[in-house]
Design an enzyme around this catalytic site. Structure first.
Site, PDB file in Angstrom:
ATOM      1  N   CYS A 116       0.808  -1.229   0.000  1.00 12.63           N
ATOM      2  CA  CYS A 116       0.000   0.000   0.000  1.00 12.63           C
ATOM      3  C   CYS A 116       0.839   1.277   0.000  1.00 12.63           C
ATOM      4  O   CYS A 116       0.334   2.346  -0.341  1.00 12.63           O
ATOM      5  CB  CYS A 116      -0.935   0.003   1.194  1.00 12.63           C
ATOM      6  SG  CYS A 116      -1.762  -1.564   1.426  1.00 12.63           S
ATOM      7  N   HIS A 255      -3.915   6.351   2.703  1.00 11.52           N
ATOM      8  CA  HIS A 255      -4.249   5.031   2.181  1.00 11.52           C
ATOM      9  C   HIS A 255      -5.617   4.633   2.730  1.00 11.52           C
ATOM     10  O   HIS A 255      -5.895   4.787   3.918  1.00 11.52           O
ATOM     11  CB  HIS A 255      -3.194   4.006   2.602  1.00 11.52           C
ATOM     12  CG  HIS A 255      -3.594   2.620   2.236  1.00 11.52           C
ATOM     13  ND1 HIS A 255      -3.994   2.291   0.962  1.00 11.52           N
ATOM     14  CD2 HIS A 255      -3.704   1.484   2.972  1.00 11.52           C
ATOM     15  CE1 HIS A 255      -4.324   1.021   0.929  1.00 11.52           C
ATOM     16  NE2 HIS A 255      -4.159   0.503   2.138  1.00 11.52           N
ATOM     17  N   ASN A 285     -10.142  -1.046  -0.472  1.00 11.09           N
ATOM     18  CA  ASN A 285      -8.683  -0.918  -0.366  1.00 11.09           C
ATOM     19  C   ASN A 285      -8.048  -1.423  -1.657  1.00 11.09           C
ATOM     20  O   ASN A 285      -8.149  -2.607  -1.970  1.00 11.09           O
ATOM     21  CB  ASN A 285      -8.235  -1.750   0.853  1.00 11.09           C
ATOM     22  CG  ASN A 285      -6.732  -1.769   1.046  1.00 11.09           C
ATOM     23  OD1 ASN A 285      -5.965  -1.337   0.191  1.00 11.09           O
ATOM     24  ND2 ASN A 285      -6.308  -2.293   2.179  1.00 11.09           N
TER      25      ASN A 285
HETATM   26  O1  UT7 Z   1      -4.033  -2.198   3.496  1.00  9.00           O
HETATM   27  C1  UT7 Z   1      -3.399  -2.378   4.722  1.00  9.00           C
HETATM   28  C2  UT7 Z   1      -3.738  -3.646   5.374  1.00  9.00           C
HETATM   29  N1  UT7 Z   1      -5.076  -3.831   5.863  1.00  9.00           N
HETATM   30  C3  UT7 Z   1      -5.526  -3.245   7.004  1.00  9.00           C
HETATM   31  O2  UT7 Z   1      -4.951  -2.346   7.544  1.00  9.00           O
HETATM   32  C4  UT7 Z   1      -6.755  -3.802   7.619  1.00  9.00           C
HETATM   33  C5  UT7 Z   1      -6.762  -3.488   9.086  1.00  9.00           C
HETATM   34  N2  UT7 Z   1      -7.823  -4.187   9.809  1.00  9.00           N
HETATM   35  C6  UT7 Z   1      -9.134  -3.891   9.660  1.00  9.00           C
HETATM   36  O3  UT7 Z   1      -9.503  -3.058   8.868  1.00  9.00           O
HETATM   37  C7  UT7 Z   1     -10.122  -4.628  10.552  1.00  9.00           C
HETATM   38  O4  UT7 Z   1      -9.399  -5.374  11.499  1.00  9.00           O
HETATM   39  C8  UT7 Z   1     -11.076  -5.552   9.770  1.00  9.00           C
HETATM   40  C9  UT7 Z   1     -12.085  -4.723   8.984  1.00  9.00           C
HETATM   41  C10 UT7 Z   1     -10.317  -6.447   8.842  1.00  9.00           C
HETATM   42  C11 UT7 Z   1     -11.857  -6.418  10.751  1.00  9.00           C
HETATM   43  O5  UT7 Z   1     -12.552  -5.600  11.687  1.00  9.00           O
HETATM   44  P1  UT7 Z   1     -12.502  -5.917  13.259  1.00  9.00           P
HETATM   45  O6  UT7 Z   1     -13.365  -4.934  13.929  1.00  9.00           O
HETATM   46  O7  UT7 Z   1     -11.045  -5.984  13.635  1.00  9.00           O
HETATM   47  O8  UT7 Z   1     -13.208  -7.325  13.316  1.00  9.00           O
HETATM   48  P2  UT7 Z   1     -12.613  -8.710  13.836  1.00  9.00           P
HETATM   49  O9  UT7 Z   1     -11.599  -9.254  12.879  1.00  9.00           O
HETATM   50  O10 UT7 Z   1     -12.198  -8.547  15.270  1.00  9.00           O
HETATM   51  O11 UT7 Z   1     -13.884  -9.606  13.791  1.00  9.00           O
HETATM   52  C12 UT7 Z   1     -15.028  -9.360  14.616  1.00  9.00           C
HETATM   53  C13 UT7 Z   1     -16.076 -10.387  14.298  1.00  9.00           C
HETATM   54  C14 UT7 Z   1     -15.563 -11.809  14.312  1.00  9.00           C
HETATM   55  O12 UT7 Z   1     -16.591 -12.633  14.807  1.00  9.00           O
HETATM   56  P3  UT7 Z   1     -16.550 -13.156  16.335  1.00  9.00           P
HETATM   57  O13 UT7 Z   1     -15.269 -13.898  16.469  1.00  9.00           O
HETATM   58  O14 UT7 Z   1     -16.596 -11.910  17.169  1.00  9.00           O
HETATM   59  O15 UT7 Z   1     -17.774 -13.985  16.429  1.00  9.00           O
HETATM   60  C15 UT7 Z   1     -15.345 -12.122  12.860  1.00  9.00           C
HETATM   61  O16 UT7 Z   1     -15.443 -13.501  12.571  1.00  9.00           O
HETATM   62  O17 UT7 Z   1     -16.575 -10.160  12.972  1.00  9.00           O
HETATM   63  C16 UT7 Z   1     -16.478 -11.367  12.224  1.00  9.00           C
HETATM   64  N3  UT7 Z   1     -16.258 -11.017  10.823  1.00  9.00           N
HETATM   65  C17 UT7 Z   1     -17.271 -10.754   9.983  1.00  9.00           C
HETATM   66  N4  UT7 Z   1     -18.596 -10.738  10.158  1.00  9.00           N
HETATM   67  C18 UT7 Z   1     -19.354 -10.408   9.094  1.00  9.00           C
HETATM   68  C19 UT7 Z   1     -15.076 -10.888  10.175  1.00  9.00           C
HETATM   69  N5  UT7 Z   1     -15.315 -10.539   8.897  1.00  9.00           N
HETATM   70  C20 UT7 Z   1     -16.666 -10.452   8.759  1.00  9.00           C
HETATM   71  C21 UT7 Z   1     -17.503 -10.133   7.676  1.00  9.00           C
HETATM   72  N6  UT7 Z   1     -18.830 -10.122   7.895  1.00  9.00           N
HETATM   73  N7  UT7 Z   1     -17.009  -9.798   6.457  1.00  9.00           N
END
Ligand code: UT7
Length: 330
Positions: A116, A255, A285
């Site tokens: 990125c 970004h 992204n």
């Molecule tokens: O380009 C540079 C690199 N990328 C980044 O910088 C990305 C940085 N990270 C993020 O943007 C966020 O961490 C994400 C958007 C990827 C995820 O958001 P989060 O608030 O950190 O969610 P999480 O990974 O902690 O997941 C929370 C819950 C989980 O369920 P449980 O374990 O609480 O039951 C996940 O399984 O949300 C679930 N989950 C989803 N639910 C519905 C993960 N992805 C999805 C989805 N739809 N697409």
């Protein structure tokens, strides 16, 4: 050889594939909801390249627009850099493919792989050659077909990414230009986002394909935590040497990884919401292409005028990060 001067952006172009993939369509592909995607990421839709459209094709379209915008032809270009983590193939470099498609001269052409942060790294590299007077005009293109390395069965990543390309022509400028640049990397955190297979560590085999190792793997939660700090630190790394305060900055083009990361980083930097350019809603992204496309849009909307100081600010796989202060000279 030309006289040593500051390098500035003298032309911009972008290309986005026509095909729009909405959150509603993703709801039919994986266990997700529009509500989850919008509240957790800020993304509503993203563009997906067609199967016969590779990264170099998108790069060439953006480059042609940038050349036109700069009133130049491919003959005027002395250097081509393509920032991408989704090259058409390992080699030849996508930059060489772009050079051939543009009909440019036998000028140097190479790719950089810093995810990125690629557009900022690319502009930094090109600006050195221009400031030294080695080359007069450079084409820096950031292009990604992330859909080709996205695991469409992994809801944690497939909702995030999109395809697109942005391009800038750099040349010597009398006023303004690139005032400062700040780059960094931390390979110790490289595991947070990576594409494990297909290289010399894990060459392609039936097993590597079955294990889905040719797709992006990401520890989103850990990345999120480091991203906020890195983005704020990088921006300060570029603005502090110039003595610039938040109120001196017209616009930050960050970004576009996650709207929550951007809001938190903006707060940390003491910026007003209207000082941050956002387009994550429409494109998701796009890795290196995110900042390039956002910059083109912001200029086209008239948000950046001659004399304005803007900051480009990125972090990504590697990990890598970078920020740059530009005084707009057009
Ligand atoms: O380009 C540079 C690199 N990328 C980044 O910088 C990305 C940085 N990270 C993020 O943007 C966020 O961490 C994400 C958007 C990827 C995820 O958001 P989060 O608030 O950190 O969610 P999480 O990974 O902690 O997941 C929370 C819950 C989980 O369920 P449980 O374990 O609480 O039951 C996940 O399984 O949300 C679930 N989950 C989803 N639910 C519905 C993960 N992805 C999805 C989805 N739809 N697409």
């Amino acid at each position: 050889m030309c006289q040593s001067k500051k390098a500035g952006i003298i032309g911009l172009g972008m290309y986005l594939p026509e095909n729009v993939l909405t959150n509603a369509e993703l709801e039919k592909m994986v266990d997700t909801t529009d509500e989850w995607i919008v509240t957790r990421t800020g993304i509503k839709e993203r563009r997906i390249a067609s199967s016969d459209e590779a990264t170099s094709d998108m790069a060439v379209n953006a480059a042609k627009e940038a050349l036109k915008n700069a009133n130049l032809t491919p003959d005027d270009i002395d250097l081509i850099i393509v920032a991408t983590i989704t090259p058409d193939m390992f080699f030849p470099a996508t930059a060489c493919l772009v050079q051939a498609k543009l009909g440019a001269r036998t000028i140097p052409a190479f790719d950089i792989s810093v995810a990125c942060s690629g557009f900022i790294y690319g502009l930094t590299i090109a600006s050195q050659f221009i400031s030294l007077g080695t080359y007069k005009h450079a084409l820096v293109i950031a292009a990604e077909k992330l859909s080709s390395v996205t695991d469409w069965s992994d809801r944690a990543t497939c909702v995030l990414f999109g395809d697109g390309a942005g391009a800038a022509v750099l040349g010597p400028v009398d006023e303004g230009g690139i005032l400062s640049t700040f780059l960094g990397a931390d390979g110790n955190k490289g595991d947070l986002i990576k594409l494990p297979a297909g290289g010399s560590r894990i060459p392609a085999t039936k097993e590597s394909v079955d294990a889905r190792l040719h797709f992006i793997k990401m520890n989103g939660t850990e990345l999120f935590k480091v991203a906020v700090k890195i983005m704020a630190d990088a921006a300060l790394g570029a603005t502090n040497p110039l003595g610039l305060k938040a109120e001196d900055i017209k616009l930050v083009i960050p970004h576009q990884a996650n709207i929550r990361i951007l809001n938190a980083a903006a707060k940390r930097m003491g910026l007003r919401p209207d000082q941050i350019y956002l387009n994550i809603e429409k494109y998701g992204n796009m890795s290196a292409a995110s900042i390039a496309v956002a910059l083109v849009e912001a200029v086209n909307k008239g948000l950046i005028k001659k004399g304005d100081k803007i900051v480009l600010d990125a972090f990504g796989g590697g990990l890598t990060w970078g920020a740059m202060v530009i005084e707009w000279s057009k």
